[in-house]
Design an enzyme around this catalytic site. Structure first.
Site, PDB file in Angstrom:
ATOM      1  N   PHE A  40       0.704  -1.189   0.011  1.00  0.00           N
ATOM      2  CA  PHE A  40      -0.105   0.037   0.024  1.00  0.00           C
ATOM      3  C   PHE A  40       0.935   1.078  -0.057  1.00  0.00           C
ATOM      4  O   PHE A  40       0.688   2.097  -0.662  1.00  0.00           O
ATOM      5  CB  PHE A  40      -0.851  -0.206   1.311  1.00  0.00           C
ATOM      6  CG  PHE A  40      -2.159   0.824   1.444  1.00  0.00           C
ATOM      7  CD1 PHE A  40      -3.031   0.756   0.136  1.00  0.00           C
ATOM      8  CD2 PHE A  40      -2.154   1.997   2.137  1.00  0.00           C
ATOM      9  CE1 PHE A  40      -4.145   1.464   0.041  1.00  0.00           C
ATOM     10  CE2 PHE A  40      -3.032   2.584   1.960  1.00  0.00           C
ATOM     11  CZ  PHE A  40      -4.163   2.496   0.988  1.00  0.00           C
ATOM     12  N   GLN A 106      -4.044  -8.682   7.321  1.00  0.00           N
ATOM     13  CA  GLN A 106      -4.737  -7.398   6.884  1.00  0.00           C
ATOM     14  C   GLN A 106      -4.962  -7.469   5.405  1.00  0.00           C
ATOM     15  O   GLN A 106      -5.606  -6.635   5.042  1.00  0.00           O
ATOM     16  CB  GLN A 106      -3.786  -6.118   7.315  1.00  0.00           C
ATOM     17  CG  GLN A 106      -3.420  -5.997   8.829  1.00  0.00           C
ATOM     18  CD  GLN A 106      -2.205  -4.846   8.518  1.00  0.00           C
ATOM     19  OE1 GLN A 106      -2.819  -3.670   8.765  1.00  0.00           O
ATOM     20  NE2 GLN A 106      -1.233  -5.260   8.813  1.00  0.00           N
ATOM     21  N   HIS A 126      -9.449  -7.239   7.305  1.00  0.00           N
ATOM     22  CA  HIS A 126     -10.141  -6.262   6.223  1.00  0.00           C
ATOM     23  C   HIS A 126     -10.749  -6.965   5.130  1.00  0.00           C
ATOM     24  O   HIS A 126     -10.941  -6.301   3.923  1.00  0.00           O
ATOM     25  CB  HIS A 126      -8.754  -5.532   5.515  1.00  0.00           C
ATOM     26  CG  HIS A 126      -8.146  -4.737   6.803  1.00  0.00           C
ATOM     27  ND1 HIS A 126      -6.811  -4.210   6.666  1.00  0.00           N
ATOM     28  CD2 HIS A 126      -8.590  -4.496   7.828  1.00  0.00           C
ATOM     29  CE1 HIS A 126      -6.560  -3.350   7.910  1.00  0.00           C
ATOM     30  NE2 HIS A 126      -7.578  -3.527   8.556  1.00  0.00           N
ATOM     31  N   CYS A 134     -23.507  -9.583  -0.492  1.00  0.00           N
ATOM     32  CA  CYS A 134     -24.671  -8.419  -0.506  1.00  0.00           C
ATOM     33  C   CYS A 134     -24.537  -7.887   0.942  1.00  0.00           C
ATOM     34  O   CYS A 134     -24.492  -8.924   1.831  1.00  0.00           O
ATOM     35  CB  CYS A 134     -26.004  -9.254  -0.704  1.00  0.00           C
ATOM     36  SG  CYS A 134     -27.336  -8.193  -0.259  1.00  0.00           S
ATOM     37  N   CYS A 159     -28.202  -7.424  -5.504  1.00  0.00           N
ATOM     38  CA  CYS A 159     -28.576  -8.853  -4.911  1.00  0.00           C
ATOM     39  C   CYS A 159     -30.054  -9.222  -5.532  1.00  0.00           C
ATOM     40  O   CYS A 159     -30.745  -8.102  -5.746  1.00  0.00           O
ATOM     41  CB  CYS A 159     -28.355  -8.736  -3.784  1.00  0.00           C
ATOM     42  SG  CYS A 159     -28.479 -10.514  -2.945  1.00  0.00           S
ATOM     43  N   ASP A 241      14.273  -8.977   3.670  1.00  0.00           N
ATOM     44  CA  ASP A 241      13.490  -9.510   2.597  1.00  0.00           C
ATOM     45  C   ASP A 241      12.643 -10.656   3.336  1.00  0.00           C
ATOM     46  O   ASP A 241      13.169 -11.637   3.736  1.00  0.00           O
ATOM     47  CB  ASP A 241      14.022  -9.946   1.309  1.00  0.00           C
ATOM     48  CG  ASP A 241      12.927 -10.666   0.239  1.00  0.00           C
ATOM     49  OD1 ASP A 241      12.047  -9.899  -0.059  1.00  0.00           O
ATOM     50  OD2 ASP A 241      13.103 -11.550   0.047  1.00  0.00           O
TER      51      ASP A 241
HETATM   52  P1  NAD Z   1       1.890  -1.416   4.027  1.00  0.00           P
HETATM   53  O1  NAD Z   1       1.844  -1.074   2.584  1.00  0.00           O
HETATM   54  O2  NAD Z   1       1.630   0.005   4.782  1.00  0.00           O
HETATM   55  O3  NAD Z   1       3.267  -1.902   4.526  1.00  0.00           O
HETATM   56  C1  NAD Z   1       3.876  -2.811   3.928  1.00  0.00           C
HETATM   57  C2  NAD Z   1       5.291  -2.916   4.693  1.00  0.00           C
HETATM   58  O4  NAD Z   1       5.899  -4.045   3.919  1.00  0.00           O
HETATM   59  C3  NAD Z   1       6.251  -1.720   4.127  1.00  0.00           C
HETATM   60  O5  NAD Z   1       6.891  -1.321   5.629  1.00  0.00           O
HETATM   61  C4  NAD Z   1       7.269  -2.215   3.246  1.00  0.00           C
HETATM   62  O6  NAD Z   1       8.401  -1.741   3.482  1.00  0.00           O
HETATM   63  C5  NAD Z   1       7.255  -4.030   3.407  1.00  0.00           C
HETATM   64  N1  NAD Z   1       7.663  -4.830   2.526  1.00  0.00           N
HETATM   65  C6  NAD Z   1       7.091  -4.706   1.219  1.00  0.00           C
HETATM   66  N2  NAD Z   1       7.757  -5.815   0.512  1.00  0.00           N
HETATM   67  C7  NAD Z   1       8.318  -6.389   1.635  1.00  0.00           C
HETATM   68  C8  NAD Z   1       9.153  -7.628   1.260  1.00  0.00           C
HETATM   69  N3  NAD Z   1       9.337  -8.344   0.089  1.00  0.00           N
HETATM   70  N4  NAD Z   1       9.991  -7.952   2.352  1.00  0.00           N
HETATM   71  C9  NAD Z   1      10.068  -7.181   3.452  1.00  0.00           C
HETATM   72  N5  NAD Z   1       9.294  -6.218   3.742  1.00  0.00           N
HETATM   73  C10 NAD Z   1       8.350  -5.883   2.486  1.00  0.00           C
HETATM   74  O7  NAD Z   1       0.961  -2.388   4.239  1.00  0.00           O
HETATM   75  P2  NAD Z   1      -0.255  -2.946   5.311  1.00  0.00           P
HETATM   76  O8  NAD Z   1       0.679  -2.460   6.759  1.00  0.00           O
HETATM   77  O9  NAD Z   1      -0.426  -4.322   5.187  1.00  0.00           O
HETATM   78  O10 NAD Z   1      -1.255  -1.919   5.367  1.00  0.00           O
HETATM   79  C11 NAD Z   1      -1.874  -1.815   4.035  1.00  0.00           C
HETATM   80  C12 NAD Z   1      -3.262  -1.804   4.116  1.00  0.00           C
HETATM   81  O11 NAD Z   1      -3.596  -2.100   2.901  1.00  0.00           O
HETATM   82  C13 NAD Z   1      -4.146  -3.092   4.688  1.00  0.00           C
HETATM   83  O12 NAD Z   1      -4.949  -2.810   5.601  1.00  0.00           O
HETATM   84  C14 NAD Z   1      -4.165  -4.305   3.510  1.00  0.00           C
HETATM   85  O13 NAD Z   1      -5.868  -4.469   3.789  1.00  0.00           O
HETATM   86  C15 NAD Z   1      -4.356  -3.322   2.282  1.00  0.00           C
HETATM   87  N6  NAD Z   1      -3.459  -3.980   1.215  1.00  0.00           N
HETATM   88  C16 NAD Z   1      -3.539  -5.187   1.034  1.00  0.00           C
HETATM   89  C17 NAD Z   1      -3.009  -5.807   0.088  1.00  0.00           C
HETATM   90  C18 NAD Z   1      -3.027  -7.317  -0.131  1.00  0.00           C
HETATM   91  O14 NAD Z   1      -4.095  -8.028   0.142  1.00  0.00           O
HETATM   92  N7  NAD Z   1      -1.911  -7.711  -0.664  1.00  0.00           N
HETATM   93  C19 NAD Z   1      -2.084  -5.048  -0.936  1.00  0.00           C
HETATM   94  C20 NAD Z   1      -2.166  -3.766  -0.565  1.00  0.00           C
HETATM   95  C21 NAD Z   1      -3.000  -2.995   0.470  1.00  0.00           C
END
Ligand code: NAD
Length: 253
Positions: A40, A106, A126, A134, A159, A241
């Site tokens: 995100f 999340q 989330h 619906c 729906c 990573d």
């Molecule tokens: P965020 O984007 O705020 O934080 C993600 C963190 O992961 C960052 O600090 C980043 O540096 C780190 N990161 C990314 N790739 C990495 C890797 N390969 N290795 C190590 N660290 C890595 O995400 P959040 O805290 O989950 O909050 C975002 C909100 O957006 C959540 O509520 C979520 O529901 C939603 N979201 C979900 C998805 C999904 O389902 N995949 C994608 C985007 C956003």
């Protein structure tokens, strides 16, 4: 303690996993980036391109609903076919071993379940973006059907009961799901090791769970490639990573 060496991270995690009697996993968007789903907040995020359509607007305005579906299908096309990564597979193995009670996530991408974690062990705070529901009667709607209807009529689908159909995710301004929040509390309060992976830990109430675990006496581990809001509260920060750090614990698929 902050560890940046992957080898040291492996050794430290192996030690903590062996010691723990019950762990809880907690994940954010960072666990899915190696699968091609962007997170995100990292630079260039497609999720930040538009101002989010909050829940009340979605309910009130048919044009906002249409725009929400257009955005949803565009994003789905970009990430269709994403497969679980090493982090998802490691957590699936820990759950299968019986050591990890559940994964609180999340994320909305369904990749924990795709990696083999049973659906009843994934607590989706989330919601889930791989289907729709619906808002009136709760009936599940498949996205392919919603899309077909949307493309045929140009209008946001309803729906059979007349209720508004929405992706089964929790939007800004929408209430958190009660049962998932209850279960997340329970898993947080019964673990001795809480591992938060791939989250910037800025979104509340989700980010309250690592703090709660720590206050309750669990060891708090944070795995992320950059600093998080809660690093100071953690017992151990593994900075690097996710896939590389968790790969020794991932069963091959
Ligand atoms: P965020 O984007 O705020 O934080 C993600 C963190 O992961 C960052 O600090 C980043 O540096 C780190 N990161 C990314 N790739 C990495 C890797 N390969 N290795 C190590 N660290 C890595 O995400 P959040 O805290 O989950 O909050 C975002 C909100 O957006 C959540 O509520 C979520 O529901 C939603 N979201 C979900 C998805 C999904 O389902 N995949 C994608 C985007 C956003």
């Amino acid at each position: 303690m902050i560890i940046t060496s992957t080898d040291e991270a492996h050794a430290e995690l192996a030690r903590l996993f062996a010691q723990s009697h019950r762990m809880t996993g907690f994940t954010g968007a960072g666990i899915s980036t190696e699968c091609g789903v962007p997170d995100f907040r990292s630079p260039g995020s497609p999720w930040m391109k538009h101002r989010p359509i909050d829940f009340s607007l979605f309910i009130a305005d048919p044009l906002a609903r249409e725009e929400a579906w257009r955005r949803k299908f565009t994003m789905d096309d970009m990430y269709a076919g994403a497969r679980p990564g090493r982090g998802h597979r490691a957590l699936a193995s820990l759950v299968a071993s019986g050591k990890m009670g559940a994964v609180i996530t999340q994320n909305i991408d369904g990749l924990h379940q795709a990696a083999g974690t049973p659906a009843d062990k994934v607590i989706e705070l989330h919601g889930n973006g791989t289907y729709a529901k619906c808002l009136e009667c709760g009936q599940r709607h498949e996205l392919a059907d919603v899309r077909q209807e949307f493309e045929r009529t140009g209008a946001a689908p309803e729906c059979e009961c007349g209720g508004v159909v929405k992706s089964a995710t929790i939007s800004f301004g929408q209430a958190m799901p009660e049962e998932e929040m209850r279960r997340a509390h329970e898993e947080t309060l019964t673990c001795d090791l809480f591992i938060a992976i791939g989250s910037s830990l800025v979104v509340y109430p989700a980010a309250g769970f690592p703090i709660l675990a720590k206050r309750n006496g669990a060891t708090l581990v944070i795995v992320n490639r950059e600093e998080t809001q809660l690093d100071d509260a953690a017992d151990l920060v593994l900075r690097g990573d996710i896939g590389s750090i968790l790969s020794p614990f991932a069963a091959s698929q």
